[in-house]
Design a protein around this motif. Sequence first.
Motif, PDB file in Angstrom:
ATOM      1  N   PHE A 321       0.825  -1.214   0.000  1.00 20.25           N
ATOM      2  CA  PHE A 321       0.000   0.000   0.000  1.00 20.25           C
ATOM      3  C   PHE A 321       0.857   1.261   0.000  1.00 20.25           C
ATOM      4  CE2 PHE A 321      -3.027  -3.074   1.908  1.00 20.25           C
ATOM      5  CZ  PHE A 321      -4.041  -2.959   0.957  1.00 20.25           C
ATOM      6  N   SER A 322       2.084   1.156   0.511  1.00 21.66           N
ATOM      7  CA  SER A 322       2.971   2.323   0.498  1.00 21.66           C
ATOM      8  C   SER A 322       3.303   2.729  -0.930  1.00 21.66           C
ATOM      9  CB  SER A 322       4.259   2.020   1.277  1.00 21.66           C
ATOM     10  OG  SER A 322       5.000   1.006   0.642  1.00 21.66           O
ATOM     11  N   VAL A 323       3.316   1.749  -1.836  1.00 23.03           N
ATOM     12  CA  VAL A 323       3.575   2.043  -3.252  1.00 23.03           C
ATOM     13  C   VAL A 323       2.414   2.842  -3.833  1.00 23.03           C
ATOM     14  CG1 VAL A 323       4.055   1.063  -5.522  1.00 23.03           C
ATOM     15  CG2 VAL A 323       4.929  -0.066  -3.470  1.00 23.03           C
ATOM     16  N   ALA A 324       1.183   2.428  -3.504  1.00 23.36           N
ATOM     17  CA  ALA A 324      -0.004   3.148  -3.983  1.00 23.36           C
ATOM     18  C   ALA A 324      -0.001   4.591  -3.474  1.00 23.36           C
ATOM     19  CB  ALA A 324      -1.269   2.424  -3.530  1.00 23.36           C
ATOM     20  N   LEU A 325       0.345   4.769  -2.194  1.00 22.36           N
ATOM     21  CA  LEU A 325       0.416   6.116  -1.629  1.00 22.36           C
ATOM     22  C   LEU A 325       1.503   6.938  -2.305  1.00 22.36           C
ATOM     23  CD1 LEU A 325      -0.017   5.402   2.205  1.00 22.36           C
ATOM     24  CD2 LEU A 325      -1.725   6.283   0.603  1.00 22.36           C
ATOM     25  N   PHE A 326       2.624   6.282  -2.603  1.00 23.75           N
ATOM     26  CA  PHE A 326       3.744   6.960  -3.248  1.00 23.75           C
ATOM     27  C   PHE A 326       3.334   7.469  -4.635  1.00 23.75           C
ATOM     28  CE2 PHE A 326       7.878   7.169  -5.410  1.00 23.75           C
ATOM     29  CZ  PHE A 326       8.602   7.886  -4.483  1.00 23.75           C
ATOM     30  N   ILE A 327       2.559   6.655  -5.356  1.00 28.94           N
ATOM     31  CA  ILE A 327       2.074   7.067  -6.679  1.00 28.94           C
ATOM     32  C   ILE A 327       1.224   8.325  -6.557  1.00 28.94           C
ATOM     33  CG2 ILE A 327       0.564   6.422  -8.603  1.00 28.94           C
ATOM     34  CD1 ILE A 327       1.510   3.539  -8.244  1.00 28.94           C
ATOM     35  N   ILE A 328       0.411   8.399  -5.499  1.00 31.22           N
ATOM     36  CA  ILE A 328      -0.435   9.581  -5.284  1.00 31.22           C
ATOM     37  C   ILE A 328       0.424  10.815  -5.025  1.00 31.22           C
ATOM     38  CG2 ILE A 328      -2.175  10.626  -3.775  1.00 31.22           C
ATOM     39  CD1 ILE A 328      -3.273   7.804  -3.289  1.00 31.22           C
ATOM     40  N   VAL A 329       1.481  10.660  -4.209  1.00 26.94           N
ATOM     41  CA  VAL A 329       2.385  11.783  -3.916  1.00 26.94           C
ATOM     42  C   VAL A 329       2.971  12.358  -5.203  1.00 26.94           C
ATOM     43  CG1 VAL A 329       4.541  12.470  -2.805  1.00 26.94           C
ATOM     44  CG2 VAL A 329       2.973  10.947  -1.616  1.00 26.94           C
ATOM     45  N   LEU A 330       3.417  11.472  -6.095  1.00 28.32           N
ATOM     46  CA  LEU A 330       4.033  11.929  -7.348  1.00 28.32           C
ATOM     47  C   LEU A 330       2.995  12.524  -8.298  1.00 28.32           C
ATOM     48  CD1 LEU A 330       6.663   9.127  -8.102  1.00 28.32           C
ATOM     49  CD2 LEU A 330       6.855  11.155  -6.657  1.00 28.32           C
ATOM     50  N   SER A 331       1.798  11.951  -8.324  1.00 30.04           N
ATOM     51  CA  SER A 331       0.771  12.460  -9.237  1.00 30.04           C
ATOM     52  C   SER A 331       0.297  13.850  -8.807  1.00 30.04           C
ATOM     53  CB  SER A 331      -0.412  11.489  -9.311  1.00 30.04           C
ATOM     54  OG  SER A 331      -1.085  11.405  -8.070  1.00 30.04           O
ATOM     55  N   ILE A 332       0.318  14.122  -7.505  1.00 32.62           N
ATOM     56  CA  ILE A 332      -0.087  15.443  -7.017  1.00 32.62           C
ATOM     57  C   ILE A 332       0.828  16.531  -7.596  1.00 32.62           C
ATOM     58  CG2 ILE A 332      -0.116  16.922  -4.950  1.00 32.62           C
ATOM     59  CD1 ILE A 332      -1.305  14.534  -3.424  1.00 32.62           C
ATOM     60  N   GLU A 333       2.116  16.257  -7.684  1.00 37.39           N
ATOM     61  CA  GLU A 333       3.043  17.233  -8.270  1.00 37.39           C
ATOM     62  C   GLU A 333       2.641  17.585  -9.696  1.00 37.39           C
ATOM     63  OE1 GLU A 333       6.637  19.429  -9.425  1.00 37.39           O
ATOM     64  OE2 GLU A 333       5.239  19.326  -7.743  1.00 37.39           O
ATOM     65  N   ASN A 334       2.248  16.569 -10.463  1.00 39.35           N
ATOM     66  CA  ASN A 334       1.903  16.807 -11.861  1.00 39.35           C
ATOM     67  C   ASN A 334       0.524  17.430 -12.018  1.00 39.35           C
ATOM     68  OD1 ASN A 334       4.176  15.459 -13.582  1.00 39.35           O
ATOM     69  ND2 ASN A 334       3.829  14.105 -11.857  1.00 39.35           N
ATOM     70  N   GLY A 335      -0.327  17.255 -11.013  1.00 37.82           N
ATOM     71  CA  GLY A 335      -1.616  17.916 -11.039  1.00 37.82           C
ATOM     72  C   GLY A 335      -1.534  19.383 -10.654  1.00 37.82           C
ATOM     73  N   ARG A 336      -0.603  19.717  -9.755  1.00 43.00           N
ATOM     74  CA  ARG A 336      -0.534  21.073  -9.221  1.00 43.00           C
ATOM     75  C   ARG A 336       0.479  21.951  -9.955  1.00 43.00           C
ATOM     76  NH1 ARG A 336       2.818  22.747  -5.217  1.00 43.00           N
ATOM     77  NH2 ARG A 336       1.102  23.449  -3.907  1.00 43.00           N
ATOM     78  N   LYS A 337       1.427  21.354 -10.677  1.00 43.76           N
ATOM     79  CA  LYS A 337       2.504  22.161 -11.275  1.00 43.76           C
ATOM     80  C   LYS A 337       1.992  23.184 -12.298  1.00 43.76           C
ATOM     81  CE  LYS A 337       7.281  22.027 -12.571  1.00 43.76           C
ATOM     82  NZ  LYS A 337       8.518  21.246 -12.528  1.00 43.76           N
ATOM     83  N   PRO A 338       1.074  22.799 -13.219  1.00 38.78           N
ATOM     84  CA  PRO A 338       0.575  23.825 -14.141  1.00 38.78           C
ATOM     85  C   PRO A 338      -0.082  24.997 -13.413  1.00 38.78           C
ATOM     86  CG  PRO A 338       0.022  21.635 -14.950  1.00 38.78           C
ATOM     87  CD  PRO A 338       0.552  21.460 -13.549  1.00 38.78           C
ATOM     88  N   SER A 339      -0.816  24.695 -12.345  1.00 39.33           N
ATOM     89  CA  SER A 339      -1.454  25.760 -11.561  1.00 39.33           C
ATOM     90  C   SER A 339      -0.407  26.605 -10.850  1.00 39.33           C
ATOM     91  CB  SER A 339      -2.417  25.155 -10.534  1.00 39.33           C
ATOM     92  OG  SER A 339      -3.448  24.437 -11.167  1.00 39.33           O
ATOM     93  N   GLY A 340       0.661  25.951 -10.369  1.00 37.99           N
ATOM     94  CA  GLY A 340       1.740  26.681  -9.718  1.00 37.99           C
ATOM     95  C   GLY A 340       2.419  27.655 -10.664  1.00 37.99           C
ATOM     96  N   VAL A 341       2.701  27.201 -11.885  1.00 45.46           N
ATOM     97  CA  VAL A 341       3.319  28.066 -12.892  1.00 45.46           C
ATOM     98  C   VAL A 341       2.391  29.232 -13.225  1.00 45.46           C
ATOM     99  CG1 VAL A 341       4.099  28.200 -15.297  1.00 45.46           C
ATOM    100  CG2 VAL A 341       4.760  26.247 -13.882  1.00 45.46           C
ATOM    101  N   ALA A 342       1.098  28.929 -13.401  1.00 45.36           N
ATOM    102  CA  ALA A 342       0.133  29.980 -13.716  1.00 45.36           C
ATOM    103  C   ALA A 342       0.025  30.998 -12.583  1.00 45.36           C
ATOM    104  CB  ALA A 342      -1.236  29.356 -13.989  1.00 45.36           C
ATOM    105  N   ASN A 343       0.039  30.522 -11.334  1.00 46.44           N
ATOM    106  CA  ASN A 343      -0.059  31.410 -10.185  1.00 46.44           C
ATOM    107  C   ASN A 343       1.158  32.326 -10.090  1.00 46.44           C
ATOM    108  OD1 ASN A 343       0.271  31.696  -6.843  1.00 46.44           O
ATOM    109  ND2 ASN A 343      -1.809  31.892  -7.642  1.00 46.44           N
ATOM    110  N   ILE A 344       2.327  31.773 -10.400  1.00 47.01           N
ATOM    111  CA  ILE A 344       3.552  32.574 -10.374  1.00 47.01           C
ATOM    112  C   ILE A 344       3.516  33.656 -11.441  1.00 47.01           C
ATOM    113  CG2 ILE A 344       6.039  32.494 -10.867  1.00 47.01           C
ATOM    114  CD1 ILE A 344       6.008  29.693  -9.496  1.00 47.01           C
ATOM    115  N   THR A 345       3.132  33.284 -12.664  1.00 45.91           N
ATOM    116  CA  THR A 345       3.103  34.270 -13.751  1.00 45.91           C
ATOM    117  C   THR A 345       2.009  35.313 -13.518  1.00 45.91           C
ATOM    118  OG1 THR A 345       1.738  32.746 -15.072  1.00 45.91           O
ATOM    119  CG2 THR A 345       4.114  32.725 -15.462  1.00 45.91           C
ATOM    120  N   ASP A 346       0.912  34.901 -12.872  1.00 51.59           N
ATOM    121  CA  ASP A 346      -0.152  35.873 -12.557  1.00 51.59           C
ATOM    122  C   ASP A 346       0.325  36.928 -11.567  1.00 51.59           C
ATOM    123  OD1 ASP A 346      -1.973  34.674 -14.210  1.00 51.59           O
ATOM    124  OD2 ASP A 346      -2.966  33.517 -12.632  1.00 51.59           O
TER     125      ASP A 346
END
Length: 408
Positions: A321-346
Amino acid sequence: ILKDKQYYKFCFYGFLKNLRFFEPFFILYFMSKGISFLQIGILYSVREIAINVFEIPSGIIADALGRRVTLASSFLIYIIAFIIFYLYSSFILFIVAMLFYALGDAIRSGINKAMIVDYLKRTEQIKFKVEYYGHTRSTSQFGSAISSLAGGALLFFHENLEAIFLFSIIPYILDFFNVLSYPKYLDESHGKKLSTKQNILFISKSFLLAFKNKSLLHSLINSASYSGYYKAIKDFIQPFLKSLILSIPILLFLTDDEKTALFLALIYFAIFIVNSIVSRRASKIENLFSSQISFLNFSLILGIVIGLLSGILMEYFNSVFSVALFIIVLSIENGRKPSGVANITDNSNKEVHAGILSVQSQFASLFAAVLMLSIGFLSDIYSVGIGIAVVSFVLLLLYPIMRVKNLQ
């Protein structure tokens, strides 16, 4: 989004860039050479710190050569690092290879994002920047998924970790020519050339703006902190995955190396496919929240909490189950990064977008370097699970200064 020829070139760039066939096995490669976890942490930290040191020279190079040639040249520098990894087994020479790796990252860092921003402005698509970043990042993650399977296949049939570095040269040569085919108008921002002195002043101004503008500073810290966390932990799970794979009594007719290659490839393929899907739907995920700020704050604390739980499960339960949780941790970065870039440029003036995105990359690298050294040190004394859990717990304590604040 206008899916013209340049859109596909941007996507192809990310796809080829992420065909690093050695990535799912990088720490295992170092361990096979007798390198300790602390030394691995040092190697990764050297790379991250060197990226910052090389950042200003890379801006000068981009000014002198143009952004297309500069971006293309980064792939040739990466290739030098790959050749060193293939030929040598010395910790000192690995540091040299990491320095070349860092130079390639520093030259590449921010340039393609800045070119995308200029392209979106030119084609009047800047309002779609979150979706556009999401699409290109999705393709990058799909490249990583394919890379994992290809790397696993190479290791399965060759049982030679070193050879994977040679195969990684091929997509980088292809990307070299892909970048050179970008339109010439993307070479310079705003159609004017900066002198070396002006370039240094531009980078310095970006740093000063980052510290003077509180909204921008909070955006940078929020984005860079999770990106650094992502960078720090994404490879350190490899030893745990190997031990977990070898402890499962299946496919006993395979050797340990074959079994490791097969299952690590499949696990990383799953990780990057999930990342690709999340990246492509980044704007839709953000729209589920009341604001971009609430999404960035919630995803930051959620990712760190899940990382903490993953480390605890690794250490005390040896759980899949730690592997499943780890996948979620990494996927969160890819879900939030476009928003992070947009927030910075805004939160920054359009004239300094390239410099501000460069500052974000530098913050993330420094943050990652500290975390990598910490995890490496704790892993040698205790275990990787303890290292990840302790680092995650400390970050939770620091959350109040990492959250984005609406100061307007």
